[in-house]
Write an enzyme that holds these catalytic residues in place. Structure first.
Site, short mmCIF file in Angstrom:
data_model
loop_
_atom_site.label_atom_id
_atom_site.label_comp_id
_atom_site.label_asym_id
_atom_site.label_seq_id
_atom_site.Cartn_x
_atom_site.Cartn_y
_atom_site.Cartn_z
N CYS A 287 0.74 -1.29 0.11
CA CYS A 287 -0.08 0.09 -0.05
C CYS A 287 0.92 1.23 0.15
O CYS A 287 1.75 1.39 0.95
CB CYS A 287 -0.97 0.08 1.19
SG CYS A 287 -1.57 1.63 1.50
N CYS B 200 -3.37 7.75 -2.07
CA CYS B 200 -4.51 7.62 -2.63
C CYS B 200 -5.81 8.36 -1.65
O CYS B 200 -6.67 9.00 -2.24
CB CYS B 200 -5.05 6.45 -2.97
SG CYS B 200 -3.84 5.36 -3.55
N THR C 143 -4.11 5.37 7.00
CA THR C 143 -2.98 5.04 6.26
C THR C 143 -2.03 6.19 5.86
O THR C 143 -2.71 7.31 5.38
CB THR C 143 -3.70 4.31 5.01
OG1 THR C 143 -4.31 3.62 5.13
CG2 THR C 143 -2.63 4.12 3.73
N GLU D 191 -0.13 2.19 9.23
CA GLU D 191 -1.16 2.73 9.60
C GLU D 191 -1.06 3.44 11.26
O GLU D 191 -0.28 2.89 11.85
CB GLU D 191 -2.54 1.71 9.64
CG GLU D 191 -3.46 1.71 8.56
CD GLU D 191 -2.62 0.78 7.55
OE1 GLU D 191 -1.99 -0.04 7.63
OE2 GLU D 191 -3.14 1.11 6.22
N HIS E 67 -12.65 5.74 -3.06
CA HIS E 67 -11.68 4.89 -2.70
C HIS E 67 -12.02 3.34 -2.94
O HIS E 67 -10.92 2.48 -2.72
CB HIS E 67 -11.39 5.05 -0.98
CG HIS E 67 -10.25 4.91 -0.38
ND1 HIS E 67 -9.16 5.15 -1.05
CD2 HIS E 67 -9.51 3.96 0.52
CE1 HIS E 67 -7.87 4.69 -0.23
NE2 HIS E 67 -8.12 3.77 0.47
N TYR F 129 -9.30 0.51 -4.97
CA TYR F 129 -9.02 -0.83 -4.63
C TYR F 129 -8.99 -1.69 -5.96
O TYR F 129 -8.21 -2.60 -5.75
CB TYR F 129 -9.85 -1.55 -3.77
CG TYR F 129 -9.41 -0.96 -2.24
CD1 TYR F 129 -8.88 0.38 -1.81
CD2 TYR F 129 -9.50 -1.77 -1.00
CE1 TYR F 129 -8.69 0.70 -0.59
CE2 TYR F 129 -9.26 -1.44 0.29
CZ TYR F 129 -8.51 -0.44 0.49
OH TYR F 129 -8.36 0.23 1.65
N CYS G 170 -5.19 -0.36 -6.88
CA CYS G 170 -4.01 -0.96 -6.21
C CYS G 170 -3.93 -2.32 -5.69
O CYS G 170 -2.87 -2.83 -5.68
CB CYS G 170 -3.80 0.00 -4.87
SG CYS G 170 -4.98 -0.55 -3.56
N GLU H 193 -6.65 -4.96 4.82
CA GLU H 193 -7.22 -3.63 4.39
C GLU H 193 -8.26 -4.08 3.07
O GLU H 193 -9.16 -3.12 3.00
CB GLU H 193 -6.00 -2.86 3.92
CG GLU H 193 -6.37 -1.50 3.68
CD GLU H 193 -5.21 -0.42 3.28
OE1 GLU H 193 -4.33 -1.24 2.42
OE2 GLU H 193 -5.35 0.65 3.52
FE1 SF4 Z 1 -3.31 1.96 -0.09
FE2 SF4 Z 1 -4.68 1.18 -2.05
FE3 SF4 Z 1 -5.75 2.72 -0.17
FE4 SF4 Z 1 -4.06 3.62 -2.00
S1 SF4 Z 1 -5.96 2.84 -2.39
S2 SF4 Z 1 -4.08 4.09 0.12
S3 SF4 Z 1 -2.59 1.86 -2.08
S4 SF4 Z 1 -5.03 0.77 0.13
FE FE Z 2 -7.03 2.11 2.04
#
Ligand code: SF4
Ligand code: FE
Length: 514
Positions: free
Chosen positions: A127, A131, A218, A284, A319, A323, A326, A474
């Protein structure tokens, strides 16, 4: 200056490693080195890691991999090969900016966001944290606009002014939403302890004073700024909890408590092989606002309870889209590790192994499909930036709560039992038993035992170690736990329209198209 470097190229949706030459170009954005220096330049912060106050987070062995990971969002933007994905043209100034600071201007921008996240996930296997700020800025931009239209407030202009500084400084911003929430059966105003939700404790002519905390944050320590949003839809009695604001991450009132990760202290050992992902990781922390003063120009919501739901849903929607990028990028790394360990074990020609790797790929691309789909079906908001399709973004994240677990299960299946029984690297290096370890852990002689050792540790870290925080848990709870998506899917499912379709087709209702 011409450099040669392993880079990732996108080819028909697949990212391929290649060696290329490139010219280093001057850009207005921060370089990765400048980003890391900017963290060093922050004022001393109250950061607690395993019970100790840490005065140099940048070089702390538990924290540094997460900094390297976030720095990748700057590094890739330096490279011309990734210009289209990693940079964008600011809708506010026309300047070239990092896409992580960008207001999405089209469905193509939304899709490029997902592709960028897959790319950074490929390059870090973890991660990369940046983002949440990008998702918060897009949600805040459109919500403040609609809030002002309805309520006659001036939050949108203040937010735009803030965003200009964000772009100019190429900030990493922590979009902070999740409160501790205490007794889930009681709302914010009904908690025994009011600090279980971030709330306003004082208002004066200069600004507001807030108290409370945000959990699971995060990239908290790797951010220059914290952008706080309410955690849920607020009721009239919760008006003091309907608050959104920005604060410098090195504000002296803030306390950080670092979260533990499975196997995290391996990062503090002399050798890094047992860590698995040797240079990158997630982060985190709990952020505590202990009577933090926020000047009015940094307050973007103050009591407007009727807009809390919109802000929460839009941030969560963006968000949940994220996902689909990422986690797919991380999934590519795990699929690669699984295929490699099959080679090292001498098992890659077995038909069931080939089929299982096909299954992993199918599951991973299914996640990508919904990330792209919710972007392609996006729409323009009243403020002008683009919002994803909410139903498809929630479907994307609901899939993410499940499919990485199956991908991880197959990875462990193919890796074999050594993934949990292999001796430590210290034993491999021992003058007494090292030779035994190397001899007994050999696989296909084309590959060294150390290659096998490293690949098994990577699979371990992604499926049950420190990287599993990001890849699995996560995936379950980040951007909202599974039930949060099911509530949205239920709300957006339009069952009445579907029942009407069925009634017409079966003749319960007349068919006026005949
Ligand atoms: Fe982390 Fe994925 Fe959230 Fe970006 S979208 S902060 S890489 S969990
Ligand atoms: Fe996240």
């Amino acid at each position: 200056m011409v450099k040669e470097k392993a880079v990732v190229l996108q080819n028909n949706g697949i990212f391929l490693i290649s060696v290329m030459s490139y010219e280093r170009r001057e850009m207005l954005m921060k370089t990765a080195a400048e980003y890391i220096q900017s963290l060093r330049d922050m004022k001393p912060r109250k950061i607690y890691v395993m019970g100790e106050l840490v005065d140099n987070p940048v070089d702390h062995p538990l924290i540094r991999p997460s900094i390297n990971c976030c720095a990748m969002t700057y590094k890739l933007a330096e490279l011309p090969e990734y210009e289209d994905l990693m940079t964008a043209t600011s809708s506010l100034t026309g300047n070239k900016i990092n896409r992580f600071c960008h207001l999405h201007q089209s469905t193509e921008d939304l899709m490029n966001k997902v592709k960028m996240q897959r790319l950074v996930g490929n390059m870090t296997g973890a991660c990369f944290q940046r983002c949440v700020g990008m998702d918060a800025l897009n949600a805040m931009f459109s919500t403040t606009f609609e809030m002002d239209q309805k309520s006659g407030t001036n939050y949108h202009q203040k937010f735009k002014d803030y965003l200009l500084k964000w772009e100019e400084n190429d900030w990493t911003v922590d979009g902070a939403m999740t409160d501790p929430k205490g007794n889930r059966a009681a709302g914010p105003a009904n908690q025994v302890d009011p600090d279980l939700f971030v709330h306003i404790v004082e208002k004066n002519e200069d600004g507001i004073v807030v108290k409370g905390a945000k959990m699971h944050q995060t990239g908290a320590l790797n951010s220059h700024e914290i952008l706080v949003m309410p955690t849920q839809t607020m009721r009239p009695e919760d008006a003091d909890y309907a608050v959104a604001f920005a604060v410098a991450a090195d504000d002296p009132s803030i306390i950080y408590i670092y979260g533990r990760q499975s196997c995290d202290t391996r990062k503090m050992e002399a050798t890094n092989i047992d860590v698995g992902n040797v240079n990158y990781g997630g982060q985190e922390a709990i952020i505590i606002f202990d009577n933090t003063f926020i000047p009015w120009e940094r307050v973007f919501m103050c009591g407007e309870i009727e807009f809390t739901g919109m802000l929460v849903e839009r941030f969560a929607g963006y968000h949940r889209q994220s996902y689909g990028g990422c986690k797919v990028g991380n999934g590519d790394v795990l699929i690669g590790a699984t295929a490699a360990i099959a080679d090292y074990n001498g098992a890659s020609k077995a038909s069931h192994v080939k089929d299982k790797i096909i299954e992993m790929t199918h599951l991973n691309e299914t996640l990508y499909s919904s990330g792209i789909a919710c972007s392609a079906e996006g729409r323009k908001t009243a403020a002008g930036n683009y919002l994803i399709d909410m139903m498809l973004a929630n479907v994307c994240k609901q899939n993410v709560t499940r499919l990485p677990y199956e991908i991880a299960r197959i990875a462990q299946d193919i890796a074999g039992g050594l993934v949990v029984t292999m001796p430590s690297d210290a034993d491999f290096k021992s003058s007494e038993v090292g030779e035994w370890c190397t001899k007994l852990m050999a696989g296909d002689p084309k590959y060294s035992t150390e290659e096998r050792q490293r690949m098994l540790r990577l699979i371990e870290s992604m499926t049950m170690g420190s990287i599993a925080v990001g890849y699995l848990t996560e995936s379950m709870h980040g951007a909202g736990s599974p039930q949060a998506q099911r509530i949205m899917i239920s709300r957006l499912g339009n069952l009445e329209a579907k029942k009407a379709m069925a009634r017409r087709i079966c003749g319960v209702d007349p068919d006026d198209l005949l």
